[in-house]
Design a protein around this motif. Structure first.
Motif, PDB file in Angstrom:
ATOM      1  N   SER A 196       0.828  -1.198   0.000  1.00 21.83           N
ATOM      2  CA  SER A 196       0.000   0.000   0.000  1.00 21.83           C
ATOM      3  C   SER A 196       0.862   1.247   0.000  1.00 21.83           C
ATOM      4  N   GLU A 255      -3.691  -0.491  -1.858  1.00 22.38           N
ATOM      5  CA  GLU A 255      -4.297  -1.362  -0.863  1.00 22.38           C
ATOM      6  C   GLU A 255      -5.435  -2.173  -1.480  1.00 22.38           C
ATOM      7  N   TYR A 256      -5.627  -3.377  -0.929  1.00 24.70           N
ATOM      8  CA  TYR A 256      -6.683  -4.263  -1.402  1.00 24.70           C
ATOM      9  C   TYR A 256      -7.890  -4.085  -0.494  1.00 24.70           C
ATOM     10  N   ALA A 267      -7.593  -3.917  -5.788  1.00 22.80           N
ATOM     11  CA  ALA A 267      -6.555  -3.019  -5.277  1.00 22.80           C
ATOM     12  C   ALA A 267      -6.839  -1.603  -5.766  1.00 22.80           C
ATOM     13  N   SER A 309      -5.293  -4.554   3.580  1.00 17.95           N
ATOM     14  CA  SER A 309      -3.861  -4.282   3.402  1.00 17.95           C
ATOM     15  C   SER A 309      -3.325  -3.250   4.377  1.00 17.95           C
ATOM     16  N   VAL A 341      -0.592  -8.247   7.868  1.00 19.32           N
ATOM     17  CA  VAL A 341      -1.409  -9.342   7.339  1.00 19.32           C
ATOM     18  C   VAL A 341      -0.931 -10.650   7.976  1.00 19.32           C
ATOM     19  N   PRO A 375       1.741  -5.874   4.380  1.00 15.67           N
ATOM     20  CA  PRO A 375       0.741  -6.056   3.320  1.00 15.67           C
ATOM     21  C   PRO A 375       1.378  -6.064   1.941  1.00 15.67           C
ATOM     22  N   GLY A 376       0.947  -7.031   1.137  1.00 18.34           N
ATOM     23  CA  GLY A 376       1.443  -7.138  -0.215  1.00 18.34           C
ATOM     24  C   GLY A 376       2.641  -8.042  -0.364  1.00 18.34           C
TER      25      GLY A 376
END
Length: 767
Positions: free
Chosen positions: A500, A576-577, A586, A619, A623, A688-689
């Motif tokens: 993100s 971000e998702y 996303a 996100s 996570v 995240p990611g």
């Protein structure tokens, strides 16, 4: 005494202007008549005696005298305007055309007298110097003065060469700083030498030559020796014809030397033109008697055109420069520069011709036209220098990838555009100074169409600089934010969104759009106001239109306001998702009224802010990923736990994944037992990611570790118990067929059991 002066001034005004002052009552009151009868005789200034005038002036104050004088002057000016009306546009064009064709016509008419008038000038020179012998003595003394000047310059430059190291290292390619240092030292040394040469000439000339001789010698040395040498020093600084390793422009040796020679020759021809005009005037030949100066001046412009067209290949290469990322505008400028030089030369010739035809030659005698042409011809070269300086001044690219590369290129172009505007402003100021024009006075006066246009142009220039400065600052901050996040192609290919962006990287695009729009509106209104147009109705109309839009587009207003509150709450960021009412993806782009979501399978969803009932962000901050592994019933769970722990510790020290972990991969023990085996679960916490790349690596490592430890993954098996199967060899063919059919039916049933609908690619993160 003051009364006498006022009386004389007032009497003179009355007699000159013959003012029809219908002021009988005022005059009578001032002279003491006091009559207010409408039939009283009107007393005009012609009928007043000097004593009456003196009495009237004596009773008037200074303000009354001044007001009366201004009134009469305005009346006379109005009458003059009525008598001599202003010329129409057609008459002005006709006057300009007549002024333009008159010098060429005079050249044809006066060319037969050229030799005669030059003989007259030369004869007058001989008369001033006392014949050929005196002329030879004058030339000898001038040569002696030149020798003294060159000797003084040589001594000083030799001394400086010993004190200051001037040689650059010839081995290897020179850096820009080394090249500029050497060229600047050499240029300053040459300029200092020319200054010493000039001072020595003045001292020696005053000591050796008489005042009459100085009148002839000073322009000769200035125009034919000092100016070409100054041009040679400047050309050596820019072109470095004999030092390609130190050359500041992109041009080969042949064209560098060609341009150097011809530029010095061009300055010599221009200096000779200015010298011959002054010489003829000093020797008794009127400036317009032969038009020799005009013919030589025309040759200067022809020379410029010939140089530009002959060396167009070298000039185009010099203009294009060595920038690895030239824009289409840069390429067009480089290709058109030789023809631009020809156009500048032709335009300057037209301007000089018109000024000569109108008799306005004061600025031409000072060389303002050559100065203007030189600055205009140097503007593209200055542009090349700006691009070269920007290429070395702009900080290096931050990060890698297309985002960082695009930001770096945009930063360079913004710096170049700002430099171009500043350079254009400086050139215009220098040209105005050459023609004795004060731009500041034009900006202050605010009177006339020319002044309004100038104010309009200056407002646009300042607005453009503000526009570029705001874009440059915001784009640099945006690029720094995006590259600091480590955005990569792997993030873009992630199953459910990549890393993100920061909150600032999400808001900066909207800030850029808002700043640009505000600058355009504010400076646009200011520019229109400088044209003399009242912008109050425009502002009122904009308010009415805004109100109408507000009532007619309430949904749009709802979307904008909702988006503002979402950004204030920091509900989502670029990259971000998120999920909103069943739509997942996303965050790829945000605007004032909507956002775009890129699903991990490719589709793009555009959702207005006003239609978002709730938003789930998958996100934000961290996570947790949970992985399940099914092993046979006889597997030791402690052994699996140790394997997971070792994998987690190994990945924590792996430089590819160490910065992405928030908690290492570890076992959670036996999660479930089914009819196949034991389900052992492991988990890890990551940024995240980054969880998807980590998950792939963990799967690979677990598979390799299980194979090394002799642990198999549990597989679903179907066992069919058939009585009497121990006597398989004694079965008939019919019984064997029945057994095979039963096994096939069991396998089909097992396959149907495995195909139970479960979570697929579209499942939510963390399931």
């Amino acid at each position: 005494m003051l009364r006498i002066l006022r009386t004389i001034a007032f009497s003179t005004l009355l007699s000159v202007f013959i003012a029809p002052l219908a002021l009988a009552q005022s005059v009578a009151a001032l002279t003491g008549s006091g009559s207010t009868d409408e039939t009283a005789p009107v007393i005009t200034p012609e009928d007043m005696t000097p004593e009456a005038i003196d009495a009237m002036v004596a009773r008037m104050s200074d303000d009354q005298v001044r007001a009366l004088l201004l009134e009469r002057l305005d009346s006379v000016a109005a009458k003059a305007d009525d008598v001599a009306p202003k010329a129409t546009l057609g008459q002005r064009v006709t006057n300009l055309w007549n002024a333009f064709i008159s010098p060429p016509i005079e050249v044809v008419q006066k060319f037969p007298r050229l030799i005669e008038m030059e003989r007259l000038a030369f004869g007058n020179l001989l008369g001033h110097t006392g014949g050929f012998g005196g002329l030879l003595v004058l030339l000898g003394l001038i040569a002696l003065v030149l020798v003294i000047g060159f000797a003084a310059e040589y001594i000083v430059r030799t001394f400086l060469a010993r004190r200051v190291r001037q040689n650059a290292d010839l081995s290897g390619e020179q850096t820009l700083r080394d090249a500029l240092g050497f060229l600047m030292r050499r240029f300053l040394r040459e300029i200092f030498g020319l200054v010493v040469f000039y001072i020595a000439l003045r001292i020696a000339g005053r000591a050796i030559l008489s005042p009459a001789m100085l009148t002839f010698a000073a322009p000769l040395v200035t125009y034919l020796i000092w100016m070409p040498r100054l041009a040679a020093a400047m050309s050596r600084f820019m072109l470095a014809p004999h030092r390609p390793d130190l050359r500041l422009v992109t041009i080969d040796d042949h064209w560098a030397r060609f341009l150097h020679r011809n530029l010095v020759g061009l300055v010599f021809l221009a200096g000779f033109t200015m010298y011959i005009v002054g010489f003829n005037a000093a020797m008794g030949v009127p400036p317009g008697a032969t038009r020799l100066g005009y013919m030589l001046d025309t040759m200067v412009y022809v020379f410029v055109a010939v140089i530009a067209l002959t060396a167009r290949e070298g000039l185009q290469a010099m203009m294009l420069g060595s920038d690895p990322d030239p824009t289409s505008f840069d390429q067009r400028v480089a290709h058109g520069y030789p023809y631009f030089a020809v156009a500048v030369a032709a335009g300057t010739w037209v301007l000089v011709t018109i000024l000569l035809g109108m008799g306005k030659v004061d600025a031409l005698l000072n060389g303002a036209h050559y100065y203007t042409m030189g600055l205009l011809l140097a503007m593209p070269i200055i542009d090349t220098a700006i691009r070269g300086v920007v290429r070395h001044v702009v900080p290096p690219m931050q990060g890698e990838g297309p985002v960082a590369e695009a930001a770096y290129k945009e930063t360079k172009r913004s710096f170049v555009r700002i430099g171009r505007v500043i350079a254009a402003g400086v050139v215009l100021l220098l040209i105005a100074h050459a023609w004795d024009t004060n731009y500041l006075e034009l900006f202050r006066q605010q009177a006339g169409i020319a002044d309004n246009l100038f104010s309009f142009a200056m407002t646009c220039v300042f607005g453009y600089i503000a526009y570029e400065a705001a874009s440059l600052w915001i784009n640099r901050r945006l690029a720094a934010e995006q590259t600091a996040l480590g955005l990569s192609q792997e993030d873009a290919d992630a199953e459910m969104g990549g890393a993100s962006g920061s909150r600032l990287s999400t808001v900066l695009p909207l800030m850029l759009l808002t700043a640009r729009s505000a600058i355009i509106v504010v400076f646009g209104l200011l520019a229109i106001g400088n044209l003399g147009i009242d912008i109050t109705p425009l502002l009122a109309g904009a308010g009415v239109i805004g109100l109408a839009i507000g009532f007619g587009a309430q949904k749009l207003v709802t979307d904008v306001v909702s988006g503002v509150f979402f950004l204030i709450d920091d509900a989502f960021r670029v990259g971000e998702y998120v999920e909103m009412d069943g739509t997942m993806g996303a965050v790829e782009k945000i605007s004032i009224r909507s956002m775009q979501l890129r699903h991990h399978r490719g589709p793009v969803h555009t959702i207005p802010y006003g239609e978002i009932p709730k938003l789930t962000n998958y996100s934000r901050d961290w996570v947790i990923m949970k992985l399940k592994f099914t092993v046979p019933f006889d597997t030791d769970p402690n052994k699996v736990k140790k394997i997971f722990k070792k994998i987690g510790q190994d990945m924590l020290v792996d430089p590819l994944f160490a910065d992405d972990f928030l908690q290492p991969f570890k076992s959670q023990g036996v999660f479930d037992i089914d009819d196949v085996g034991m389900v052992i679960r492991g988990k890890f916490m990551a940024k995240p990611g980054k969880q998807f790349m980590i998950r792939k690596e963990i799967y690979n490592k677990v598979k390799a570790a299980f194979a090394e430890a002799g642990i198999d993954f549990a597989r679903r098996e179907v066992r069919v118990a058939i009585p009497g199967l121990e006597h398989h060899d004694e079965m008939t063919d019919e019984e064997k067929a029945q057994v095979a059919a039963a096994g096939a039916a069991a396998a089909a049933a097992s396959q149907q059991t495995e195909e139970v609908p479960g979570s697929g690619e579209g499942s939510k993160p963390g399931d």
